[in-house]
Design an enzyme around this catalytic site. Structure first.
Site, PDB file in Angstrom:
ATOM      1  N   ASP A  47       0.853  -1.189   0.000  1.00  0.00           N
ATOM      2  CA  ASP A  47       0.000   0.000   0.000  1.00  0.00           C
ATOM      3  C   ASP A  47       0.888   1.237   0.000  1.00  0.00           C
ATOM      4  O   ASP A  47       2.114   1.134   0.132  1.00  0.00           O
ATOM      5  CB  ASP A  47      -0.983   0.002   1.168  1.00  0.00           C
ATOM      6  N   TYR A  70       2.948   4.754   0.877  1.00  0.00           N
ATOM      7  CA  TYR A  70       3.664   5.206   2.063  1.00  0.00           C
ATOM      8  C   TYR A  70       2.701   5.991   2.958  1.00  0.00           C
ATOM      9  O   TYR A  70       1.999   6.885   2.480  1.00  0.00           O
ATOM     10  CB  TYR A  70       4.841   6.103   1.672  1.00  0.00           C
ATOM     11  N   HIS A 103       9.326  -8.617   1.033  1.00  0.00           N
ATOM     12  CA  HIS A 103       9.104  -7.178   0.832  1.00  0.00           C
ATOM     13  C   HIS A 103      10.391  -6.421   1.162  1.00  0.00           C
ATOM     14  O   HIS A 103      11.163  -6.835   2.031  1.00  0.00           O
ATOM     15  CB  HIS A 103       7.965  -6.719   1.750  1.00  0.00           C
TER      16      HIS A 103
END
Length: 219
Positions: free
Chosen positions: A63, A65, A183
């Site tokens: 999603d 920042y 990630h």
């Protein structure tokens, strides 16, 4: 919060999401008391920038920042004058230097989009200071429909993190290049992101397909 304009979506505009799901998300965003990122006129910036037929590479994130003045509608990218770099982006640049020898000079990755790289998150909005705060609004419907639209021909997919890998589970790894790793956030970058060399892998695959490679560094 005003409604995001859908007038610049081009061929993405006929996705069922914009009729079936977007009105409910729009209502939820208008009712949100917290500050929301990115600004409403940038929510769909990544789709506005790259038409479906021009997408060659998809980088899928989590999603936006959740920090003021960072998110501008492109996954992992940030406004040009952002200093210091968001931590995930700093790790992306570290891997770029390891992989291809250099990294861009600013946080703004829109030059990737110019080359057909779709920088898409699995949720397109986030409340200030709360990562994944809008993960359950229904944004994944859009991500899944985008990926389905892009299944018409082989493409390269870079899937960073569990959220991206889950929503893209149906992407055919035999037909497409499908790179999956941790990630790039500081919490998980050391668990498979560093050393994954996704950028050179994508360029090797594009070259093998007879397609132009991506200039990842703007040099």
């Amino acid at each position: 919060m005003k409604s995001a304009s859908l007038s610049q979506l081009g061929n993405w505009a006929d996705l069922p999401f914009f009729t079936d799901t977007w009105p409910k998300i729009d209502a939820a965003l208008k009712a949100e008391k917290r500050q929301i990122f990115p600004p409403e006129n940038q929510i769909f910036a990544a789709l506005e920038h790259v038409a479906p037929e021009d997408v060659r590479v998809i980088i899928l994130g989590q999603d936006p920042y959740p920090t003021p003045d960072h998110a501008h509608g492109y996954a992992f990218s940030a406004s040009e004058d952002t200093r210091p770099l968001p931590k995930s982006l700093a790790n992306i640049f570290k891997e770029l230097r390891t992989d291809v020898g250099s990294a861009p000079g600013s946080a703004d990755l829109r030059f990737w989009a110019d080359q057909g790289v779709l920088l898409l998150n699995t949720a397109l909005t986030v409340p200030a200071g709360e990562p994944k705060g809008h993960a359950h609004l229904g944004w994944q419907e859009l991500t899944q429909q985008v990926l389905a639209r892009l299944a018409d021909r082989p493409r390269a997919y870079i899937l960073w993190g569990e959220s991206a890998q889950k929503v893209a589970a149906a992407v055919d790894a035999d037909r497409n290049l499908k790179i999956q790793s941790g990630h790039p956030s500081p919490l998980s970058a050391s668990r498979g992101f560093f050393g994954s060399r996704p950028f050179s892998q994508v360029n090797d695959w594009l070259h093998a397909q007879g397609l132009a490679t991506i200039n990842w560094t703007d040099t």
